[in-house]
Enzyme design. Structure first.
Site, PDB file in Angstrom:
ATOM      1  N   PRO A  10       0.788  -1.226   0.000  1.00 43.81           N
ATOM      2  CA  PRO A  10       0.000   0.000   0.000  1.00 43.81           C
ATOM      3  C   PRO A  10       0.823   1.282   0.000  1.00 43.81           C
ATOM      4  O   PRO A  10       1.843   1.385   0.686  1.00 43.81           O
ATOM      5  CB  PRO A  10      -0.818  -0.109   1.296  1.00 43.81           C
ATOM      6  CG  PRO A  10      -0.129  -1.126   2.125  1.00 43.81           C
ATOM      7  CD  PRO A  10       0.526  -2.075   1.168  1.00 43.81           C
ATOM      8  N   ASN A  11       0.348   2.210  -0.800  1.00 42.18           N
ATOM      9  CA  ASN A  11       0.874   3.582  -0.910  1.00 42.18           C
ATOM     10  C   ASN A  11       2.192   3.683  -1.665  1.00 42.18           C
ATOM     11  O   ASN A  11       2.655   4.792  -1.941  1.00 42.18           O
ATOM     12  CB  ASN A  11       1.013   4.242   0.481  1.00 42.18           C
ATOM     13  CG  ASN A  11      -0.320   4.351   1.185  1.00 42.18           C
ATOM     14  OD1 ASN A  11      -1.274   4.857   0.607  1.00 42.18           O
ATOM     15  ND2 ASN A  11      -0.402   3.864   2.406  1.00 42.18           N
ATOM     16  N   ARG A  18       5.992  12.284  -2.576  1.00 46.70           N
ATOM     17  CA  ARG A  18       5.993  12.893  -1.242  1.00 46.70           C
ATOM     18  C   ARG A  18       7.059  12.226  -0.386  1.00 46.70           C
ATOM     19  O   ARG A  18       7.513  11.129  -0.687  1.00 46.70           O
ATOM     20  CB  ARG A  18       4.620  12.715  -0.569  1.00 46.70           C
ATOM     21  CG  ARG A  18       3.544  13.614  -1.143  1.00 46.70           C
ATOM     22  CD  ARG A  18       2.203  13.352  -0.476  1.00 46.70           C
ATOM     23  NE  ARG A  18       2.325  13.241   0.974  1.00 46.70           N
ATOM     24  CZ  ARG A  18       1.670  12.334   1.724  1.00 46.70           C
ATOM     25  NH1 ARG A  18       0.863  11.471   1.165  1.00 46.70           N
ATOM     26  NH2 ARG A  18       1.819  12.311   3.032  1.00 46.70           N
ATOM     27  N   TYR A  23      11.821   8.329   1.729  1.00 53.33           N
ATOM     28  CA  TYR A  23      11.730   7.236   0.758  1.00 53.33           C
ATOM     29  C   TYR A  23      12.541   7.472  -0.512  1.00 53.33           C
ATOM     30  O   TYR A  23      12.577   6.604  -1.386  1.00 53.33           O
ATOM     31  CB  TYR A  23      10.258   6.986   0.396  1.00 53.33           C
ATOM     32  CG  TYR A  23       9.427   6.568   1.581  1.00 53.33           C
ATOM     33  CD1 TYR A  23       9.732   5.401   2.284  1.00 53.33           C
ATOM     34  CD2 TYR A  23       8.343   7.329   2.020  1.00 53.33           C
ATOM     35  CE1 TYR A  23       8.989   5.010   3.387  1.00 53.33           C
ATOM     36  CE2 TYR A  23       7.589   6.941   3.117  1.00 53.33           C
ATOM     37  CZ  TYR A  23       7.912   5.783   3.795  1.00 53.33           C
ATOM     38  OH  TYR A  23       7.189   5.389   4.877  1.00 53.33           O
ATOM     39  N   ASN A  79       7.991  -5.723  -0.739  1.00 58.19           N
ATOM     40  CA  ASN A  79       7.871  -4.572   0.156  1.00 58.19           C
ATOM     41  C   ASN A  79       6.384  -4.433   0.457  1.00 58.19           C
ATOM     42  O   ASN A  79       5.618  -3.901  -0.359  1.00 58.19           O
ATOM     43  CB  ASN A  79       8.418  -3.292  -0.481  1.00 58.19           C
ATOM     44  CG  ASN A  79       8.380  -2.129   0.509  1.00 58.19           C
ATOM     45  OD1 ASN A  79       7.771  -2.217   1.579  1.00 58.19           O
ATOM     46  ND2 ASN A  79       9.023  -1.027   0.161  1.00 58.19           N
ATOM     47  N   ALA A  82       3.043  -0.811   4.957  1.00 58.73           N
ATOM     48  CA  ALA A  82       2.571  -0.829   6.345  1.00 58.73           C
ATOM     49  C   ALA A  82       1.987  -2.181   6.758  1.00 58.73           C
ATOM     50  O   ALA A  82       1.919  -2.481   7.961  1.00 58.73           O
ATOM     51  CB  ALA A  82       1.539   0.275   6.548  1.00 58.73           C
ATOM     52  N   GLU A 103      12.186  -9.851   2.109  1.00 60.46           N
ATOM     53  CA  GLU A 103      11.483  -8.655   2.606  1.00 60.46           C
ATOM     54  C   GLU A 103      12.375  -7.431   2.388  1.00 60.46           C
ATOM     55  O   GLU A 103      13.553  -7.454   2.752  1.00 60.46           O
ATOM     56  CB  GLU A 103      11.186  -8.841   4.099  1.00 60.46           C
ATOM     57  CG  GLU A 103      10.536  -7.630   4.755  1.00 60.46           C
ATOM     58  CD  GLU A 103      10.346  -7.830   6.267  1.00 60.46           C
ATOM     59  OE1 GLU A 103      10.582  -8.949   6.780  1.00 60.46           O
ATOM     60  OE2 GLU A 103       9.974  -6.844   6.932  1.00 60.46           O
ATOM     61  N   HIS A 105      12.650  -3.037   2.637  1.00 58.99           N
ATOM     62  CA  HIS A 105      12.128  -1.728   3.013  1.00 58.99           C
ATOM     63  C   HIS A 105      13.074  -0.646   2.525  1.00 58.99           C
ATOM     64  O   HIS A 105      14.298  -0.763   2.701  1.00 58.99           O
ATOM     65  CB  HIS A 105      11.936  -1.622   4.526  1.00 58.99           C
ATOM     66  CG  HIS A 105      10.954  -2.620   5.020  1.00 58.99           C
ATOM     67  ND1 HIS A 105       9.603  -2.513   4.775  1.00 58.99           N
ATOM     68  CD2 HIS A 105      11.121  -3.790   5.674  1.00 58.99           C
ATOM     69  CE1 HIS A 105       8.984  -3.558   5.275  1.00 58.99           C
ATOM     70  NE2 HIS A 105       9.883  -4.351   5.821  1.00 58.99           N
ATOM     71  N   ARG A 112      13.060   4.440  12.878  1.00 60.37           N
ATOM     72  CA  ARG A 112      11.846   5.262  12.782  1.00 60.37           C
ATOM     73  C   ARG A 112      10.934   5.022  13.993  1.00 60.37           C
ATOM     74  O   ARG A 112      11.395   4.615  15.048  1.00 60.37           O
ATOM     75  CB  ARG A 112      11.161   4.978  11.442  1.00 60.37           C
ATOM     76  CG  ARG A 112      12.071   5.306  10.243  1.00 60.37           C
ATOM     77  CD  ARG A 112      11.386   5.069   8.924  1.00 60.37           C
ATOM     78  NE  ARG A 112      10.232   5.965   8.760  1.00 60.37           N
ATOM     79  CZ  ARG A 112       9.275   5.776   7.848  1.00 60.37           C
ATOM     80  NH1 ARG A 112       9.328   4.737   7.037  1.00 60.37           N
ATOM     81  NH2 ARG A 112       8.269   6.624   7.759  1.00 60.37           N
TER      82      ARG A 112
HETATM   83  O1  CA2 Z   1      10.464   1.781   4.100  1.00 61.69           O
HETATM   84  C1  CA2 Z   1       9.628   1.108   3.480  1.00 61.69           C
HETATM   85  O2  CA2 Z   1       9.837   0.627   2.376  1.00 61.69           O
HETATM   86  C2  CA2 Z   1       8.244   0.901   4.087  1.00 61.69           C
HETATM   87  O3  CA2 Z   1       7.826  -0.422   3.763  1.00 61.69           O
HETATM   88  C3  CA2 Z   1       7.337   1.932   3.442  1.00 61.69           C
HETATM   89  C4  CA2 Z   1       5.925   1.955   4.027  1.00 61.69           C
HETATM   90  C5  CA2 Z   1       5.978   2.046   5.555  1.00 61.69           C
HETATM   91  O4  CA2 Z   1       4.666   1.938   6.086  1.00 61.69           O
HETATM   92  C6  CA2 Z   1       6.848   0.965   6.171  1.00 61.69           C
HETATM   93  O5  CA2 Z   1       6.907   1.169   7.558  1.00 61.69           O
HETATM   94  C7  CA2 Z   1       8.260   1.039   5.605  1.00 61.69           C
HETATM   95  C8  CA2 Z   1       5.134   3.157   3.505  1.00 61.69           C
HETATM   96  C9  CA2 Z   1       5.074   3.260   2.022  1.00 61.69           C
HETATM   97  C10 CA2 Z   1       4.415   4.560   1.663  1.00 61.69           C
HETATM   98  O6  CA2 Z   1       5.171   5.167   0.655  1.00 61.69           O
HETATM   99  C11 CA2 Z   1       4.940   6.472   0.373  1.00 61.69           C
HETATM  100  C12 CA2 Z   1       5.789   7.070  -0.516  1.00 61.69           C
HETATM  101  C13 CA2 Z   1       5.614   8.384  -0.838  1.00 61.69           C
HETATM  102  C14 CA2 Z   1       4.590   9.123  -0.290  1.00 61.69           C
HETATM  103  C15 CA2 Z   1       3.741   8.527   0.605  1.00 61.69           C
HETATM  104  C16 CA2 Z   1       3.913   7.204   0.930  1.00 61.69           C
END
Ligand code: CA2
Length: 155
Positions: A10-11, A18, A23, A79, A82, A103, A105, A112
């Site tokens: 997701p996301n 953003r 990221y 990946n 969340a 896995e 990230h 974090r």
């Molecule tokens: O660090 C990672 O790859 C995560 O899997 C990314 C997830 C986060 O919930 C994990 O804790 C760690 C979030 C991905 C959301 O990605 C976005 C990228 C740009 C703008 C908004 C969200």
């Protein structure tokens, strides 16, 4: 030619739009290009997917398990976003298949918020790559290749 399946949760479709300080600036399309090169370096084709839905990710892991049993899929890079921190169902899906799942990230989740420190997926993962940004996907594909090589050459 075997395939490596890269699954994004997701996301992650918002990558590059953003929070670049967390990221990175690369988009998910950039990550796909990076993965395609890493897969090709090992003679693999790439199947790259993203979903915001937990059940879809689970269906794809089951699909990878069947394809791995048929010799068509070398493994999975996941990946789960969340869902990493919430999903017993994804843990169970990973345990249910013989395909190795790495896995990944982008961020160092351990540096974090505390709620990101626990992963339901790590105990079921063949390996974990954390905190290398988009390059972590390529590292995961390389790791999968080395692992596959070792499996086929070590008596
Ligand atoms: O660090 C990672 O790859 C995560 O899997 C990314 C997830 C986060 O919930 C994990 O804790 C760690 C979030 C991905 C959301 O990605 C976005 C990228 C740009 C703008 C908004 C969200």
């Amino acid at each position: 030619m075997p395939t490596v399946l890269v699954l994004n949760g997701p996301n992650l479709n918002l990558l590059g739009t953003r929070e670049p300080q967390v990221y990175g600036a690369r988009t998910l399309a950039d990550v796909e290009t990076l993965c395609r090169g890493a897969a090709a370096a090992h003679g693999w084709t790439l199947d790259f997917r993203q979903s915001n839905h937990e059940g879809m990710l689970i269906d794809w892991i089951h699909e990878a398990g069947r394809a791995h049993a048929d010799g068509l899929v070398a493994g999975v890079v996941l990946n789960a976003g969340a869902y990493t921190h919430t999903s017993v169902a994804l843990h169970d899906a990973m345990k249910a298949v013989a395909a190795p799942v790495i896995e990944v990230h982008l961020s160092n989740v351990h540096a974090r918020e505390p709620f990101r420190h626990h992963s339901y997926l790590s105990p079921a993962a063949a390996g974990i790559v954390v905190g290398f940004g988009a390059d972590g996907y390529a590292l995961a594909i390389d790791g999968l290749a080395r692992r596959t090589q070792t499996e086929t050459t070590t008596p």
